[in-house]
Design an enzyme around this catalytic site. Structure first.
Site, PDB file in Angstrom:
ATOM      1  N   PRO A   2       0.823  -1.215   0.000  1.00  0.00           N
ATOM      2  CG  PRO A   2      -0.037  -1.081   2.146  1.00  0.00           C
ATOM      3  CD  PRO A   2       0.666  -2.002   1.209  1.00  0.00           C
ATOM      4  CD  GLU A   3       3.024   3.673  -4.118  1.00  0.00           C
ATOM      5  OE1 GLU A   3       3.178   4.897  -4.164  1.00  0.00           O
ATOM      6  OE2 GLU A   3       3.406   2.914  -5.016  1.00  0.00           O
ATOM      7  NE  ARG A 112       6.118 -11.898   1.940  1.00  0.00           N
ATOM      8  CZ  ARG A 112       6.558 -11.242   0.875  1.00  0.00           C
ATOM      9  NH1 ARG A 112       5.722 -10.836  -0.041  1.00  0.00           N
ATOM     10  NH2 ARG A 112       7.843 -10.989   0.724  1.00  0.00           N
TER      11      ARG A 112
END
Ligand SMILES: [Zn+2]
Length: 275
Positions: A2-3, A112
């Site tokens: 995500p940015e 992750r």
């Protein structure tokens, strides 16, 4: 990953769910998510904490607590929050659980395991990774003067400078590439050699790209109530140049080129972005 515009939408989704809620108990199940605390102290510090608001600085989500303390969260690659009722079972990778006083659980899941949380005593003791961030790109502090001065003082390429979050905040690889295209400037040009009129165009382009991305957020699938949902990657987004190598430029029809620059793929139109 995500940015900034996506993280902004996560913050907006979290706000109505947690503001005014008290954390009755906290459960850190995977120590590496909060490496600065022991599991015991993390759980203790958050027990009975009243969440007064949710903010954002760069890609850090800030849970503001009544005590003046702050819990920061960085989603990194795959971190996400879900909000569950008592009868919903825990989704996979539920590493942190907050039991809220409305009988819901706010759960931080991360496949992750790169996501990070950190408990901070007060706003004055923010860690360096937060205090060194450049001004928020859509705030009044990110002025044209600030941007022109930042360019003037750097010999790095524009692309590299735009990715440096301590100089210009909020542009990951995609948005940097798109902003450079929109401004019609060459990504490999040295920052201090960009003309003032083009620098002004680039400043406008950065704000426009980020604003567009935030406005397009309704296409994101952020559903806090769905434990199995993916936040990102489900929306079809039209990029002007990003990942369009070999395709015709939307302005002039010239084939878009890709170069690896500073270890990242850069896409540009060799005709529209000559200088
Ligand atoms: Zn072109």
């Amino acid at each position: 990953m995500p940015e900034l515009p996506e993280v902004e939408h996560v913050v907006r989704a979290l706000r109505p769910v947690v503001t005014g809620r008290r954390i009755l108990a906290a459960e850190l199940n995977l120590k590496r998510i909060a490496p600065h605390s022991s599991r015991g102290s993390f759980n203790r510090q958050l027990r009975n904490a009243l969440i007064t608001g949710v903010g954002r600085r760069g890609k850090y989500i800030l849970f503001e607590l009544e005590s003046g303390q702050i819990l920061t969260t960085h989603l990194r690659m795959t971190g996400k929050f879900v909000s569950l009722t008592t009868d919903q079972s825990l989704p996979p990778y539920a590493h942190v659980i907050f039991y809220l006083d409305d009988e819901r659980r706010l759960v931080f899941c991360d496949m992750r395991q790169f996501g990070r949380m950190r408990f901070i005593r007060n706003a004055e003791s923010l860690p360096k990774e937060l205090t060194t961030l450049a001004p928020e790109p859509l705030s009044d502090e990110f002025t044209e003067e600030y941007f022109l001065e930042t360019l003037r003082r750097s010999r790095r390429s524009l692309k590299q400078l735009l990715l440096d979050q301590t100089r210009v905040l909020g542009l990951g690889n995609i948005y940097a590439v798109e902003a450079l295209f929109l401004a019609g400037v060459n990504p490999m040009k040295a920052a201090n050699r960009l003309s003032k009129p083009r620098a002004r165009k680039l400043y406008q382009a950065i704000r426009q790209i980020l604003r567009e991305a935030i406005d397009a957020g309704s296409t994101l699938q952020i559903d806090l109530a769905d434990g199995n949902a993916r936040y990102f990657g489900t929306s079809e987004r039209f990029w002007r140049v990003y990942e369009r190598e070999g395709e015709p430029c939307v302005n002039c029809g010239t084939r878009i080129r890709r170069v690896v620059h500073g270890g990242r793929s850069t896409y540009y139109c060799p005709r529209c972005q000559k200088s």
